[in-house]
Design a protein around this motif. Structure first.
Motif, mmCIF file in Angstrom:
data_model
loop_
_atom_site.group_PDB
_atom_site.id
_atom_site.type_symbol
_atom_site.label_atom_id
_atom_site.label_comp_id
_atom_site.label_asym_id
_atom_site.label_seq_id
_atom_site.Cartn_x
_atom_site.Cartn_y
_atom_site.Cartn_z
ATOM 1 N N TYR A 29 -111.516 -0.011 -71.698
ATOM 2 C CA TYR A 29 -111.769 0.647 -70.427
ATOM 3 C C TYR A 29 -110.970 1.948 -70.336
ATOM 4 N N LEU A 30 -109.705 1.919 -70.742
ATOM 5 C CA LEU A 30 -108.865 3.110 -70.668
ATOM 6 C C LEU A 30 -109.357 4.227 -71.580
ATOM 7 N N ASP A 31 -109.994 3.866 -72.688
ATOM 8 C CA ASP A 31 -110.452 4.862 -73.658
ATOM 9 C C ASP A 31 -111.449 5.861 -73.078
ATOM 10 N N GLN A 32 -112.099 5.520 -71.994
ATOM 11 C CA GLN A 32 -113.111 6.418 -71.438
ATOM 12 C C GLN A 32 -112.529 7.489 -70.518
ATOM 13 N N PHE A 33 -111.213 7.470 -70.308
ATOM 14 C CA PHE A 33 -110.584 8.421 -69.401
ATOM 15 C C PHE A 33 -109.751 9.440 -70.155
ATOM 16 N N THR A 34 -109.539 10.582 -69.516
ATOM 17 C CA THR A 34 -108.694 11.626 -70.076
ATOM 18 C C THR A 34 -107.466 11.799 -69.194
ATOM 19 N N GLU A 35 -106.588 12.649 -69.628
ATOM 20 C CA GLU A 35 -105.362 12.931 -68.878
ATOM 21 C C GLU A 35 -105.668 13.492 -67.487
ATOM 22 N N ALA A 36 -106.813 14.124 -67.331
ATOM 23 C CA ALA A 36 -107.165 14.737 -66.052
ATOM 24 C C ALA A 36 -107.671 13.734 -65.018
ATOM 25 N N ASP A 37 -108.093 12.564 -65.460
ATOM 26 C CA ASP A 37 -108.640 11.571 -64.526
ATOM 27 C C ASP A 37 -107.536 10.956 -63.669
ATOM 28 N N LYS A 38 -107.931 10.562 -62.469
ATOM 29 C CA LYS A 38 -106.984 9.894 -61.579
ATOM 30 C C LYS A 38 -107.655 8.698 -60.923
ATOM 31 N N ASP A 39 -106.839 7.860 -60.310
ATOM 32 C CA ASP A 39 -107.307 6.638 -59.645
ATOM 33 C C ASP A 39 -108.107 5.752 -60.598
ATOM 34 N N ILE A 40 -107.619 5.647 -61.807
ATOM 35 C CA ILE A 40 -108.277 4.865 -62.855
ATOM 36 C C ILE A 40 -108.274 3.383 -62.491
ATOM 37 N N MET A 41 -107.173 2.900 -61.956
ATOM 38 C CA MET A 41 -107.101 1.492 -61.574
ATOM 39 C C MET A 41 -108.043 1.194 -60.419
ATOM 40 N N GLN A 42 -108.206 2.120 -59.499
ATOM 41 C CA GLN A 42 -109.139 1.910 -58.394
ATOM 42 C C GLN A 42 -110.561 1.787 -58.917
ATOM 43 N N LYS A 43 -110.895 2.596 -59.916
ATOM 44 C CA LYS A 43 -112.227 2.508 -60.519
ATOM 45 C C LYS A 43 -112.432 1.140 -61.156
ATOM 46 N N LEU A 44 -111.384 0.608 -61.791
ATOM 47 C CA LEU A 44 -111.480 -0.733 -62.376
ATOM 48 C C LEU A 44 -111.663 -1.780 -61.276
ATOM 49 N N LEU A 45 -110.887 -1.673 -60.208
ATOM 50 C CA LEU A 45 -111.011 -2.622 -59.103
ATOM 51 C C LEU A 45 -112.407 -2.581 -58.492
ATOM 52 N N ASP A 46 -112.983 -1.392 -58.439
ATOM 53 C CA ASP A 46 -114.301 -1.231 -57.831
ATOM 54 C C ASP A 46 -115.441 -1.693 -58.732
ATOM 55 N N THR A 47 -115.233 -1.682 -60.050
ATOM 56 C CA THR A 47 -116.342 -1.947 -60.968
ATOM 57 C C THR A 47 -116.228 -3.241 -61.766
ATOM 58 N N ALA A 48 -115.020 -3.765 -61.934
ATOM 59 C CA ALA A 48 -114.873 -4.976 -62.748
ATOM 60 C C ALA A 48 -115.461 -6.169 -61.993
ATOM 61 N N PRO A 49 -116.281 -6.958 -62.660
ATOM 62 C CA PRO A 49 -116.865 -8.127 -61.986
ATOM 63 C C PRO A 49 -115.792 -9.165 -61.650
ATOM 64 N N LEU A 50 -116.117 -10.027 -60.731
ATOM 65 C CA LEU A 50 -115.173 -11.038 -60.272
ATOM 66 C C LEU A 50 -114.641 -11.892 -61.420
ATOM 67 N N HIS A 51 -115.494 -12.223 -62.387
ATOM 68 C CA HIS A 51 -115.026 -13.092 -63.472
ATOM 69 C C HIS A 51 -113.954 -12.410 -64.316
ATOM 70 N N TYR A 52 -113.942 -11.071 -64.351
ATOM 71 C CA TYR A 52 -112.882 -10.358 -65.079
ATOM 72 C C TYR A 52 -111.526 -10.704 -64.470
ATOM 73 N N TRP A 53 -111.446 -10.663 -63.145
ATOM 74 C CA TRP A 53 -110.193 -10.958 -62.461
ATOM 75 C C TRP A 53 -109.888 -12.451 -62.467
ATOM 76 N N THR A 54 -110.932 -13.280 -62.434
ATOM 77 C CA THR A 54 -110.736 -14.728 -62.427
ATOM 78 C C THR A 54 -110.072 -15.207 -63.710
ATOM 79 N N TYR A 55 -110.471 -14.636 -64.834
ATOM 80 C CA TYR A 55 -109.964 -15.094 -66.124
ATOM 81 C C TYR A 55 -108.883 -14.190 -66.702
#
Length: 114
Positions: free
Chosen positions: A76-102
């Motif tokens: 997931y991190l590989d798709q971002f560059t140094e210029a990107d921000k709020d990367i974790m928010q994007k993960l929270l918004d897009t990762a399916p529930l089972h990602y967080w469950t497991y």
């Protein structure tokens, strides 16, 4: 600007701790120590925004381990560059529930366990 932000976060870990405490996390010394370690890891990964620097340790606390040990997170991190921000928010918004469950299984001993 990003380097200055990282330097500020390194010099002011209380910002992250206070943010986590406002979410009812880091109430004891053991959890604060873990959050500090993952705070440093967030900066080493390259996170620099306040949101990312707080959300990364929070996600690690939830997972019970370092997210950087999870292959899918690294991909997931590989798709971002140094210029990107709020990367974790994007993960929270897009990762399916089972990602967080497991996630606890994924961080166990630093390896993926289905």
């Amino acid at each position: 600007m990003r380097q200055q932000a990282r330097r500020w976060h390194r010099d002011n870990p209380a910002f992250m701790e206070e943010a986590l405490q406002s979410m009812d996390r880091c109430q004891d010394a053991a959890e604060r120590d873990l959050a500090r370690r993952w705070h440093t890891e967030a900066l080493d990964i390259g996170f620099w925004t306040k949101k990312d620097v707080v959300q990364y340790p929070l996600a690690c606390l939830h997972a019970g381990g370092s997210l950087i040990t999870v292959p899918s997170f690294c991909q997931y991190l590989d798709q971002f560059t140094e210029a990107d921000k709020d990367i974790m928010q994007k993960l929270l918004d897009t990762a399916p529930l089972h990602y967080w469950t497991y996630l606890k299984n994924k961080t166990a001993e630093g390896r993926w366990t289905p």
